[in-house]
Design a protein around this motif. Structure first.
Motif, PDB file in Angstrom:
ATOM      1  N   LEU A 183       0.786  -1.224   0.000  1.00 26.63           N
ATOM      2  CA  LEU A 183       0.000   0.000   0.000  1.00 26.63           C
ATOM      3  C   LEU A 183       0.826   1.286   0.000  1.00 26.63           C
ATOM      4  CD1 LEU A 183      -2.939  -1.086   2.316  1.00 26.63           C
ATOM      5  CD2 LEU A 183      -2.921  -0.883  -0.174  1.00 26.63           C
ATOM      6  N   HIS A 184       2.149   1.168   0.015  1.00 26.73           N
ATOM      7  CA  HIS A 184       2.989   2.340  -0.224  1.00 26.73           C
ATOM      8  C   HIS A 184       3.081   2.659  -1.717  1.00 26.73           C
ATOM      9  CE1 HIS A 184       4.462   2.951   3.872  1.00 26.73           C
ATOM     10  NE2 HIS A 184       4.564   1.641   3.977  1.00 26.73           N
ATOM     11  N   LEU A 185       2.650   1.728  -2.549  1.00 25.24           N
ATOM     12  CA  LEU A 185       2.785   1.863  -4.004  1.00 25.24           C
ATOM     13  C   LEU A 185       1.462   2.264  -4.636  1.00 25.24           C
ATOM     14  CD1 LEU A 185       4.810  -1.438  -4.573  1.00 25.24           C
ATOM     15  CD2 LEU A 185       5.736   0.868  -4.250  1.00 25.24           C
ATOM     16  N   ASP A 186       1.519   3.175  -5.607  1.00 21.62           N
ATOM     17  CA  ASP A 186       0.304   3.683  -6.255  1.00 21.62           C
ATOM     18  C   ASP A 186      -0.570   2.558  -6.794  1.00 21.62           C
ATOM     19  OD1 ASP A 186       1.033   6.270  -5.740  1.00 21.62           O
ATOM     20  OD2 ASP A 186       1.805   6.679  -7.746  1.00 21.62           O
ATOM     21  N   GLU A 187       0.052   1.613  -7.493  1.00 14.80           N
ATOM     22  CA  GLU A 187      -0.727   0.592  -8.195  1.00 14.80           C
ATOM     23  C   GLU A 187      -1.437  -0.367  -7.245  1.00 14.80           C
ATOM     24  OE1 GLU A 187       3.643  -0.810  -8.296  1.00 14.80           O
ATOM     25  OE2 GLU A 187       2.526   1.075  -8.436  1.00 14.80           O
ATOM     26  N   LYS A 188      -0.965  -0.471  -6.013  1.00 13.11           N
ATOM     27  CA  LYS A 188      -1.598  -1.371  -5.049  1.00 13.11           C
ATOM     28  C   LYS A 188      -2.785  -0.724  -4.335  1.00 13.11           C
ATOM     29  CE  LYS A 188       1.235  -4.876  -5.580  1.00 13.11           C
ATOM     30  NZ  LYS A 188       0.758  -6.177  -6.092  1.00 13.11           N
ATOM     31  N   ARG A 189      -2.958   0.577  -4.531  1.00 15.27           N
ATOM     32  CA  ARG A 189      -4.007   1.302  -3.822  1.00 15.27           C
ATOM     33  C   ARG A 189      -5.297   1.438  -4.636  1.00 15.27           C
ATOM     34  NH1 ARG A 189      -2.183   3.766   0.625  1.00 15.27           N
ATOM     35  NH2 ARG A 189      -3.695   5.473   0.537  1.00 15.27           N
ATOM     36  N   LYS A 190      -5.246   1.099  -5.886  1.00 14.40           N
ATOM     37  CA  LYS A 190      -6.448   1.211  -6.710  1.00 14.40           C
ATOM     38  C   LYS A 190      -7.443   0.112  -6.359  1.00 14.40           C
ATOM     39  CE  LYS A 190      -4.693  -1.602 -10.537  1.00 14.40           C
ATOM     40  NZ  LYS A 190      -4.241  -1.612 -11.948  1.00 14.40           N
ATOM     41  N   ALA A 191      -8.713   0.414  -6.494  1.00 13.28           N
ATOM     42  CA  ALA A 191      -9.764  -0.582  -6.266  1.00 13.28           C
ATOM     43  C   ALA A 191      -9.720  -1.631  -7.368  1.00 13.28           C
ATOM     44  CB  ALA A 191     -11.127   0.083  -6.240  1.00 13.28           C
ATOM     45  N   THR A 192      -9.958  -2.874  -6.992  1.00 13.65           N
ATOM     46  CA  THR A 192     -10.091  -3.958  -7.963  1.00 13.65           C
ATOM     47  C   THR A 192     -11.466  -4.599  -7.907  1.00 13.65           C
ATOM     48  OG1 THR A 192      -9.190  -5.583  -6.405  1.00 13.65           O
ATOM     49  CG2 THR A 192      -7.619  -4.474  -7.860  1.00 13.65           C
ATOM     50  N   VAL A 193     -12.226  -4.332  -6.821  1.00 17.03           N
ATOM     51  CA  VAL A 193     -13.542  -4.938  -6.627  1.00 17.03           C
ATOM     52  C   VAL A 193     -14.586  -3.839  -6.433  1.00 17.03           C
ATOM     53  CG1 VAL A 193     -14.927  -6.531  -5.250  1.00 17.03           C
ATOM     54  CG2 VAL A 193     -12.461  -6.912  -5.476  1.00 17.03           C
ATOM     55  N   LEU A 194     -15.668  -3.908  -7.179  1.00 15.57           N
ATOM     56  CA  LEU A 194     -16.809  -3.026  -6.970  1.00 15.57           C
ATOM     57  C   LEU A 194     -17.749  -3.714  -5.983  1.00 15.57           C
ATOM     58  CD1 LEU A 194     -18.294  -0.414  -7.753  1.00 15.57           C
ATOM     59  CD2 LEU A 194     -19.455  -1.724  -9.539  1.00 15.57           C
ATOM     60  N   CYS A 195     -17.904  -3.138  -4.814  1.00 14.89           N
ATOM     61  CA  CYS A 195     -18.707  -3.740  -3.739  1.00 14.89           C
ATOM     62  C   CYS A 195     -19.905  -2.830  -3.470  1.00 14.89           C
ATOM     63  CB  CYS A 195     -17.863  -3.910  -2.487  1.00 14.89           C
ATOM     64  SG  CYS A 195     -18.738  -4.645  -1.080  1.00 14.89           S
ATOM     65  N   THR A 196     -21.090  -3.323  -3.769  1.00 18.14           N
ATOM     66  CA  THR A 196     -22.302  -2.508  -3.676  1.00 18.14           C
ATOM     67  C   THR A 196     -23.219  -3.028  -2.577  1.00 18.14           C
ATOM     68  OG1 THR A 196     -22.187  -2.129  -6.064  1.00 18.14           O
ATOM     69  CG2 THR A 196     -24.269  -1.613  -4.977  1.00 18.14           C
ATOM     70  N   TYR A 197     -23.678  -2.117  -1.731  1.00 19.82           N
ATOM     71  CA  TYR A 197     -24.687  -2.480  -0.746  1.00 19.82           C
ATOM     72  C   TYR A 197     -26.060  -2.341  -1.397  1.00 19.82           C
ATOM     73  CZ  TYR A 197     -27.782  -2.399   3.263  1.00 19.82           C
ATOM     74  OH  TYR A 197     -28.808  -2.665   4.134  1.00 19.82           O
ATOM     75  N   VAL A 198     -26.857  -3.419  -1.344  1.00 19.80           N
ATOM     76  CA  VAL A 198     -28.148  -3.425  -2.032  1.00 19.80           C
ATOM     77  C   VAL A 198     -29.302  -3.703  -1.062  1.00 19.80           C
ATOM     78  CG1 VAL A 198     -27.190  -4.055  -4.274  1.00 19.80           C
ATOM     79  CG2 VAL A 198     -27.835  -5.860  -2.670  1.00 19.80           C
ATOM     80  N   GLY A 199     -29.117  -3.391   0.204  1.00 19.35           N
ATOM     81  CA  GLY A 199     -30.190  -3.603   1.171  1.00 19.35           C
ATOM     82  C   GLY A 199     -31.378  -2.707   0.904  1.00 19.35           C
ATOM     83  N   GLU A 200     -32.570  -3.197   1.277  1.00 20.44           N
ATOM     84  CA  GLU A 200     -33.789  -2.409   1.058  1.00 20.44           C
ATOM     85  C   GLU A 200     -33.818  -1.187   1.979  1.00 20.44           C
ATOM     86  OE1 GLU A 200     -34.653  -5.553   4.167  1.00 20.44           O
ATOM     87  OE2 GLU A 200     -33.591  -5.412   2.255  1.00 20.44           O
ATOM     88  N   LYS A 201     -33.068  -1.228   3.071  1.00 22.49           N
ATOM     89  CA  LYS A 201     -32.934  -0.085   3.964  1.00 22.49           C
ATOM     90  C   LYS A 201     -31.501   0.422   3.886  1.00 22.49           C
ATOM     91  CE  LYS A 201     -36.343  -1.745   7.352  1.00 22.49           C
ATOM     92  NZ  LYS A 201     -36.540  -2.123   8.776  1.00 22.49           N
ATOM     93  N   PRO A 202     -31.297   1.736   3.864  1.00 23.80           N
ATOM     94  CA  PRO A 202     -29.924   2.258   3.808  1.00 23.80           C
ATOM     95  C   PRO A 202     -29.177   1.985   5.106  1.00 23.80           C
ATOM     96  CG  PRO A 202     -31.477   4.041   4.159  1.00 23.80           C
ATOM     97  CD  PRO A 202     -32.302   2.807   3.884  1.00 23.80           C
ATOM     98  N   LEU A 203     -27.855   1.940   5.014  1.00 17.31           N
ATOM     99  CA  LEU A 203     -27.044   1.846   6.217  1.00 17.31           C
ATOM    100  C   LEU A 203     -27.233   3.128   7.013  1.00 17.31           C
ATOM    101  CD1 LEU A 203     -23.726   0.429   4.698  1.00 17.31           C
ATOM    102  CD2 LEU A 203     -25.547  -0.852   5.834  1.00 17.31           C
ATOM    103  N   ALA A 204     -27.562   3.002   8.291  1.00 14.61           N
ATOM    104  CA  ALA A 204     -27.861   4.198   9.075  1.00 14.61           C
ATOM    105  C   ALA A 204     -27.233   4.174  10.460  1.00 14.61           C
ATOM    106  CB  ALA A 204     -29.383   4.376   9.193  1.00 14.61           C
ATOM    107  N   SER A 205     -27.341   3.046  11.160  1.00 10.56           N
ATOM    108  CA  SER A 205     -26.884   2.990  12.548  1.00 10.56           C
ATOM    109  C   SER A 205     -25.422   2.565  12.635  1.00 10.56           C
ATOM    110  CB  SER A 205     -27.743   2.002  13.342  1.00 10.56           C
ATOM    111  OG  SER A 205     -27.495   0.671  12.901  1.00 10.56           O
ATOM    112  N   ASP A 206     -24.837   2.771  13.822  1.00 15.65           N
ATOM    113  CA  ASP A 206     -23.472   2.295  14.055  1.00 15.65           C
ATOM    114  C   ASP A 206     -23.392   0.789  13.817  1.00 15.65           C
ATOM    115  OD1 ASP A 206     -23.053   4.888  14.807  1.00 15.65           O
ATOM    116  OD2 ASP A 206     -22.538   4.448  16.897  1.00 15.65           O
TER     117      ASP A 206
END
Length: 423
Positions: A183-206
């Motif tokens: 993670l000190h290197l630029d190329e290792k910091r890019k996202a490789t996975v698109l992770c989507t939350y698809v719950g019917e209720k939005p994330l809200a609480s701790d």
């Protein structure tokens, strides 16, 4: 691994035995990690503020070596902050913990004395797993750091945009260098996975963010994701999510487009490339994680533990308001950092909390204590990380754990029974 001429001279002992010993560790570490070189730290370092601060016995820096370096007037090369002490001990409020040796004043003084040479060398005694919240000094985006602790690594990489692997220690602080890989290197910091939350209720609480972090961590392992549809977490929610991402998995870096500093857009998160993988986290995933963390059967609660990671001052205020004027039926420990503990004292929050029979303390967490431990078996907690670690750290004692919101846990402390449920 390629060393500069100066680094070779340090390795050869031109700057003394201790510098050479530290460099030998960094070279061995760098070669094991397949690093091409070392990089100068222009950010900060974190180390555990206690004896023998090194994970590897072959390169352990001894107490005598630290004492002697401090006596000579040597200083750490970069700003250095203290993670919670290891082995764990209670810094503030130890007198009331009722477990030996942590309630022994002589033991407490001895443990504090061990840290004096490190403090003389420049270590700031933040003494907390979320030292980054009370350090008063943050590394800026792009700077190289050497941090440790589960919630801290994503905070440094994702929230601040600074750069660290999981490696904070004495050697990095002493030399101001760290192996340059991952993670000190630029190329290792890019996202490789698109992770989507698809719950019917939005994330809200701790708790939502805590459970999301665990569920996402299980699916991601140590991959770098871009999170979509997760809202804009509060500071407390970021800390919760960061901690569980590094417990359910080992997610040390992530992007939230428009929120985290290295991803103004989704395209930025992936450095203009397409995702290599796409995954979804559903409300069912959160519910599955919730039930996995609730592995108790006895509704009678012996002890409630809050403050993993250590509570911030807003969370302490909330606890005090929930408890005020009432009386605890179960043992209740609330853990925070020494800096926040001092604020809580000045604000009268400690008195409000302790009038109920609860205990406010700082510096560690229940599972990290050595010697005697509270003689209980049925616990309630609001942190997935603490819940997970309890089973292993309290072994061979067979424990039962309830998991829920702060409100669920405070209710359990006041009534002695667990009433929490999936909502």
């Amino acid at each position: 691994m390629k060393l500069t001429d100066e680094e070779k001279r340090i390795l050869d002992g031109e700057q003394g035995y201790l510098a050479s010993k530290c460099m030998k560790f960094l070279v061995a570490y760098g070669e094991a990690a397949d690093a091409e070189c070392l990089v100068d730290i222009d950010g900060t370092v974190d180390l555990h503020g206690s004896r023998n601060p090194c994970w590897t016995d072959d390169f352990r820096i001894t107490d005598d070596e630290i004492f002697e370096a401090a006596r000579r007037g040597e200083k750490f090369k970069v700003p250095t902050f203290a993670n919670k002490p290891t082995p764990g001990f209670i810094v503030d409020g130890y007198e009331q913990c009722c477990t030996w040796p942590d309630n022994d004043p002589d033991y407490h003084k001895k443990r504090m004395d061990y840290m004096k040479p490190l403090i003389q060398m420049g270590m700031v005694p933040t003494l907390s797993c979320n030292y980054y919240l009370t350090s008063t000094y943050w590394p800026t985006a792009g700077t190289h750091c050497s941090w440790g602790e589960s919630s801290a690594i994503p905070w440094c990489n994702a929230n601040l945009g600074a750069r660290t692997n999981f490696d904070g220690g004495f050697q990095m602080a002493y030399l101001g260098k760290v192996p340059c890989y991952d993670l000190h290197l630029d190329e290792k910091r890019k996202a490789t996975v698109l992770c989507t939350y698809v719950g019917e209720k939005p994330l809200a609480s701790d708790m939502d963010y805590d459970l999301f972090g665990w569920a996402a961590g299980e699916k991601l392992g140590n991959k770098v994701p871009a999170f979509i549809n997760v809202g804009k977490p509060t500071l407390s929610q970021f800390v919760k999510m960061n901690s569980s991402l590094n417990t359910g998995g080992q997610v040390r870096m992530y992007h939230i487009p428009g929120v985290t500093p290295e991803a103004a857009t989704l395209k930025d998160a992936f450095h203009g490339e397409k995702p290599q993988e796409e995954i979804e986290i559903t409300r069912d995933d959160l519910e599955k994680t919730y039930h996995m963390l609730n592995y108790a059967t006895d509704k009678h609660v012996d002890m409630v533990f809050l403050g993993c990671p250590h509570y911030n001052i807003v969370e302490i205020q909330k606890v005090a308001r929930l408890l005020e004027g009432r009386r605890c039926m179960a043992e209740l420990w609330i853990m925070t950092s020494p800096g926040v503990y001092d604020m809580a004292v000045k604000m009268g929050l400690r008195d409000t909390i302790e009038k109920t029979g609860a205990k406010l303390m700082s510096g560690t967490c229940m599972d990290e204590l050595r010697g005697q431990l509270p003689p209980y078996t049925v616990f309630a907690m609001d942190a997935s990380k603490q819940n997970y670690y309890s089973t292993g750290h309290l072994y061979p004692r067979k424990t039962q754990c309830w998991y829920g919101t702060m409100e669920d846990c405070i209710d359990a402390a006041l009534t002695g029974y667990w009433h929490g449920e999936w909502r």
